[in-house]
Design an enzyme around this catalytic site. Structure first.
Site, PDB file in Angstrom:
ATOM      1  N   ASP A   1      16.072  22.116 -30.765  1.00 28.63           N
ATOM      2  CA  ASP A   1      17.344  20.866 -31.192  1.00 28.63           C
ATOM      3  C   ASP A   1      18.166  21.348 -30.979  1.00 28.63           C
ATOM      4  OD1 ASP A   1      17.253  22.402 -33.523  1.00 28.63           O
ATOM      5  OD2 ASP A   1      17.552  21.311 -34.779  1.00 28.63           O
TER       6      ASP A   1
ATOM      7  N   CYS B   1       0.594  -0.936   0.062  1.00 28.86           N
ATOM      8  CA  CYS B   1      -0.318   0.388   0.042  1.00 28.86           C
ATOM      9  C   CYS B   1       0.699   1.316  -0.203  1.00 28.86           C
ATOM     10  CB  CYS B   1      -1.221   0.489   1.408  1.00 28.86           C
ATOM     11  SG  CYS B   1      -0.423   0.236   2.698  1.00 28.86           S
TER      12      CYS B   1
ATOM     13  N   ASP C   1      12.881  26.891 -31.783  1.00 26.25           N
ATOM     14  CA  ASP C   1      13.296  27.770 -32.156  1.00 26.25           C
ATOM     15  C   ASP C   1      12.873  28.065 -33.819  1.00 26.25           C
ATOM     16  OD1 ASP C   1      16.228  28.624 -32.324  1.00 26.25           O
ATOM     17  OD2 ASP C   1      16.269  26.608 -33.201  1.00 26.25           O
TER      18      ASP C   1
ATOM     19  N   CYS D   1       3.424   1.726   2.614  1.00 22.51           N
ATOM     20  CA  CYS D   1       4.431   0.980   2.502  1.00 22.51           C
ATOM     21  C   CYS D   1       5.598   1.707   1.721  1.00 22.51           C
ATOM     22  CB  CYS D   1       4.959  -0.578   2.143  1.00 22.51           C
ATOM     23  SG  CYS D   1       3.167  -1.607   2.225  1.00 22.51           S
TER      24      CYS D   1
ATOM     25  N   ASP E   1      20.172  25.474 -27.393  1.00 21.51           N
ATOM     26  CA  ASP E   1      18.964  25.798 -27.324  1.00 21.51           C
ATOM     27  C   ASP E   1      18.794  25.153 -25.594  1.00 21.51           C
ATOM     28  OD1 ASP E   1      17.979  26.807 -29.480  1.00 21.51           O
ATOM     29  OD2 ASP E   1      17.344  24.355 -30.261  1.00 21.51           O
TER      30      ASP E   1
END
Length: 720
Positions: free
Chosen positions: A617, A13, A418, A16, A621
Site C-alpha cells: 500500500d 464477429c 507487505d 471484424c 511498495d
C-alpha cells in the site's frame, strides 16, 4: 503518445475485430490498437506528432464501419439502449415477414390469382423475402460489398452470400417456371440471424451492466450552504470548497471531509462490506455512499471526475476495453477463419453437385455451411467474461484494471504481503493500559493525554485516540518540555510528570522490579511500552502497537486452503516480524528488508519458478507491485502504489486478496469454457452442414444460440 477510446458500429464477429485492428495499426504513428467486440469500442495509442484522430477514424470508415462520437459512460449507456431497441424492431418485423413467407411456402398455399403467369402466393413470397433479405438485412450486403472492395471478408460476407444465393436461385426457378422455390430459406435465415443479433445486443447489455449500475449510484443533487443559506443544486454545480449538508437517508454527493456532526455511513458500494462505518469531524466521506443516521456538514474536496466513484467507473471501463492475452489466440484463428469457410462452402457445393447433380441441394448445403460457421461466439467468448468479471469485482470493492490482470491471477504460487498498512492497520494503537497500584486507568490515560496533546509523534496520536475512545479528558499540563529520544515532561498540580521510554524510567529509578517481567512480556509481543511517572512514583504503563487487521489471520488461512504459500516482508527486526507473522500463520517471514529491496525479494522467488503476487500500500511498495506477476494494491494506500497495482482493493482488507484471486480464476476458467464451446461448435457444425444434416434455417438458429450461450455462461460468474 496519446490514448483515445471511441465506439465502432457495424462489427458482427471476431473477424471484424481483427480487420479493424489491422486497419488502424497500418496508420503511420499508431503504436497499438485494441478492439473490444462485446463493447464495440476500440482503444488506440498513437503519436500525435505523426498522425491524428481524423486519420484513425478514416481508417475505420474505409473498412465499411462507422465511428461513434466520443461519449461519456452515461451517453454510451443510452446509445446501447437505442441499439437494442433498433435491433429489436428490425428482428420483430423480420420474424413476422419471414414467418408469413415460410407458412405460404411450406403449407403450399395458393391464392388462385395469376400475376405474370405465376400464382400470386409465389410473388408475395418473393416480395416478402426480398424485404427481409435486402431491406431489413441490408447491413449484411453493405458490409459485404465494402469488404469486397478491400479484398476482405467477415461474417457479413458469409450471411450475404448465403441469403443472396437462396434468393437468386428461387428467382431463377420462378423465371423458368420450376415447381421448387426457396424464398423462405433466405428469409428465415436472415430473420433468425437478425433475431440472434437482438438477443446478443441485449445479452451484451446485461454483461456490461456494471457501468450502468455504477452510474446510477451517484447522487443527482446536493444541499449546499452558501451565504448562510441552504439550497439544493445539481451535482454538476458543486465545486471544491462548498459546504454540503447531509441528512439521514441521503446519498453523499461528492468526496469530502466531515466538518461538524457524526453519523454512520453505508460504504458497501465502495468496499463490498455491509457493516456501516462511523464518521465524525475530520473523517473522509465518499460520494455515492449512503448516510444511515445523523446529520452532518461536510466540505467538498473532490468533485466530478476527481471522485472515487468516477475513478472506479473509469477503471472498470478501461479494463473492459483492454484485451486479455488469451484473445490473441482468437485473433489468429479469426484471421483465417472466414476465408477457410468460403473455401469449404465452395468445396461443399462442388462435391455435392458432382455426386448428386442436384443444383438446389448443393446450394442449400453450401448456404448452411456459410451460415453455421459465422464466428460470433468466438468474438464474444473472452470480452463478455472480462466484462462480467470486472463488473462483479467492482461490486465487491475489487477493481481489476484489465483482462490481463485476470489472466495473471489464474496461476498463483506465493502471495507476499507487505506488513505495515497491509496486514496491520498501519498506525499505532494503545493495546494495554496497566495502572500502578493505587492508580486508576482513567487517571493514567488523562495524565498521558495531557502531555501527548503537545506532541505530533505517532505514539502521541495513539494515546489521544485511546483517551477519546474512552471519553477521558486530558489533565492541564504546564511547562511542557521534550527530552529527545527519552520522552516528554510537564508539570501538573505542582508535580513533574513524564511519559517516556522504559530506558528513561530506569534512568530516573522509578521503575519497580515487579513491572519488569510485564514490560519484557509486552516487548516480546512487539509492543512499544510507554512509562508514565511523576517525581516519586510510577503511575502506570501504556503499550502501543501497530495492531494486526481483524481478518488477516482468516485471509492467510483461506490462501493456504487453496494451496497458495504466504510470505510477509518488512523492515522490522526479526523478533517483531516473527510476532506478527506467527500470530496470523504466515509461512515465510522476510525481515530487515529495506524499502528499495522489496522488488529484489520478489524477483528471487520468480527466479525459483514461482508465480508471485505482491500486496502492498505504500510508495515504497510500487517497485515490488510492478515486479510481481500480479500486483494487488490496497485502496487505502498511496496513489503511486495504486497506479502500480494490477488489482486495487477499495477496502484495505486482506480477505479481499483471496477473493480477488478466486474471482480471477473463475473468470479465466469461464473464458476457457467459452472458447472451448465456441471452437467445438464450429468444428462440429460445419461437417454436419456440409453433409446435409443441417438445413440453413437450423444452422442460423444454432449460430445464434451459440453466441447467446457464451454470454449466458459468462453471466454465471456473478453466482459463483
Amino acid at each position: 503518445m496519446k490514448k483515445i477510446t471511441f465506439g465502432i458500429s457495424g462489427m458482427h464477429c471476431a473477424s471484424c475485430v481483427l480487420l479493424n485492428e489491422q486497419a488502424i495499426k497500418k496508420v503511420k504513428g499508431v503504436n497499438n490498437a485494441s478492439v473490444n467486440f462485446a463493447m464495440r469500442k476500440v482503444s488506440v495509442t498513437f503519436d500525435e506528432l505523426i498522425t491524428s484522430e481524423k486519420d484513425i477514424y478514416a481508417a475505420v470508415e474505409q473498412g465499411g464501419y462507422r465511428v461513434e462520437n466520443m461519449m461519456d459512460d452515461s451517453m454510451r449507456h443510452e446509445h446501447a439502449q437505442h441499439e437494442v431497441a433498433t435491433a429489436k424492431r428490425i428482428a420483430f418485423w423480420a420474424v413476422i415477414l419471414a414467418g408469413v413467407t415460410a407458412v405460404l411456402a411450406m403449407a403450399g398455399v395458393r391464392f388462385g390469382i395469376s400475376i405474370v403467369g405465376r400464382d400470386a402466393s409465389i410473388i408475395v413470397q418473393m416480395i416478402l423475402s426480398g424485404v427481409v433479405i435486402f431491406g431489413l438485412g441490408r447491413e449484411f450486403h453493405i458490409g459485404m460489398f465494402k469488404k469486397l472492395q478491400r479484398l476482405q471478408a467477415d461474417m457479413d460476407t458469409l450471411v450475404s452470400i448465403g441469403t443472396i444465393a437462396a434468393f437468386v436461385w428461387s428467382v431463377y426457378g420462378l423465371i423458368i417456371n420450376s415447381t421448387n422455390s426457396y424464398f423462405e430459406t433466405g428469409a428465415v435465415v436472415a430473420a433468425l440471424i437478425l433475431l440472434g443479433r437482438y438477443f446478443e445486443a441485449r445479452s451484451r447489455g446485461t454483461a456490461g451492466a456494471a457501468i450502468e449500475k455504477l452510474l446510477q449510484l451517484g447522487a443527482k443533487s446536493a444541499k449546499v450552504v452558501r451565504g448562510g443559506e441552504e439550497k439544493e443544486v445539481l451535482i454538476a454545480d458543486v465545486v471544491r470548497g462548498d459546504i454540503l449538508r447531509i441528512r439521514p437517508g441521503e446519498k453523499i454527493p461528492v468526496d469530502g471531509e466531515v466538518i461538524t456532526g457524526s453519523t454512520s455511513i453505508d460504504e458497501s458500494m465502495l468496499t463490498g462490506e455491509s457493516m456501516p462505518v462511523n464518521k465524525s469531524a475530520g473523517d473522509v466521506v465518499f460520494g455515492a455512499t449512503f448516510n444511515i443516521s445523523g446529520s452532518f456538514d461536510m466540505k467538498a474536496t473532490k468533485v466530478g471526475s476527481e471522485t472515487v466513484l468516477a475513478g472506479i467507473i473509469k477503471m472498470v471501463s478501461d479494463a473492459q476495453t483492454q484485451k486479455a492475452p488469451i484473445e490473441r489466440l482468437t485473433d489468429r484463428i479469426s484471421s483465417v477463419f472466414v476465408p477457410i469457410v468460403l473455401v469449404l462452402a465452395t468445396a461443399t457445393f462442388t462435391v455435392c453437385f458432382f455426386l448428386t447433380h442436384n443444383l438446389m441441394e448443393s446450394i442449400t448445403r453450401a448456404v448452411a455451411v456459410l451460415v453455421v460457421a459465422c464466428p460470433c461466439a468466438l468474438g464474444l467468448a473472452t470480452p463478455t467474461a472480462v466484462m462480467v468479471g470486472t463488473g462483479e469485482g467492482a461490486r465487491r470493492g475489487i477493481l481489476i484494471k484489465s483482462g490481463a490482470s485476470l489472466e495473471k491471477g489464474k496461476k498463483v504460487d506465493v502471495v507476499i504481503f507487505d506488513k505495515t498498512g497491509t496486514l496491520t492497520e498501519g498506525k499505532p494503537n494503545v493495546t494495554n493500559v496497566i495502572a500502578a497500584p493505587g492508580m486508576t486507568e482513567e487517571y493514567l490515560i488523562g495524565v498521558a493525554f495531557g502531555l501527548e496533546g503537545f506532541s505530533e509523534h505517532p505514539l502521541a496520536h495513539a494515546v489521544m485516540k485511546e483517551a477519546q475512545k474512552r471519553n477521558i479528558q486530558p489533565v492541564v499540563v504546564m511547562n511542557f518540555s521534550n527530552v529527545p529520544g527519552r520522552g516528554i515532561s510537564g508539570t501538573f498540580n505542582g508535580k513533574n510528570i513524564t511519559v517516556g521510554s522504559v530506558r528513561f524510567a530506569k534512568e530516573k529509578n522509578v521503575l519497580p522490579s515487579s513491572l519488569e517481567n510485564v514490560i519484557e512480556r509486552l516487548e516480546l509481543e512487539a509492543k512499544t511500552v510507554l512509562v508514565v511517572f511523576d517525581d516519586k512514583k510510577i503511575i502506570g504503563l501504556l503499550a502501543v502497537s501497530d495492531i494486526v487487521k481483524d481478518d488477516a489471520k482468516n485471509a492467510i488461512s483461506a490462501l493456504k486452503s487453496v494451496g497458495i504459500k504466504t510470505a510477509m516482508i518488512t523492515g522490522d527486526n526479526e523478533a517483531t516480524a516473527n510476532v506478527v507473522g506467527g500470530a496470523i500463520g504466515i509461512d515465510d517471514i522476510i525481515a530487515h528488508v529495506l524499502p528499495q529491496d522489496k522488488a529484489a525479494e520478489v524477483k528471487k522467488l520468480q527466479e525459483r519458478g514461482f508465480k508471485v503476487v505482491f500486496v502492498g500500500d505504500g510508495i515504497n511498495d510500487a517497485p515490488a507491485l510492478a515486479q510481481a506477476d500480479l500486483g494487488i494494491a490496497m485502496g487505502t494506500g498511496t496513489d503511486i502504489a495504486i497506479e502500480s497495482g494490477d488489482i486495487v482493493l477499495v477496502k484495505g482488507s486482506p480477505m479481499k486478496v483471496i477473493e480477488a484471486i478466486r474471482l480471477a480464476r473463475i473468470t479465466f476458467r469461464t473464458i476457457r469454457q467459452n472458447l472451448f464451446w465456441a471452437f467445438f461448435y464450429n468444428v462440429a457444425a460445419i461437417p454436419l452442414a456440409a453433409f446435409g444434416f443441417l438445413n440453413p434455417m437450423i444452422a442460423a438458429t444454432a449460430m445464434a444460440a451459440s453466441s447467446i450461450s457464451v454470454v449466458v455462461n459468462s453471466l454465471r460468474i456473478r453466482n459463483r
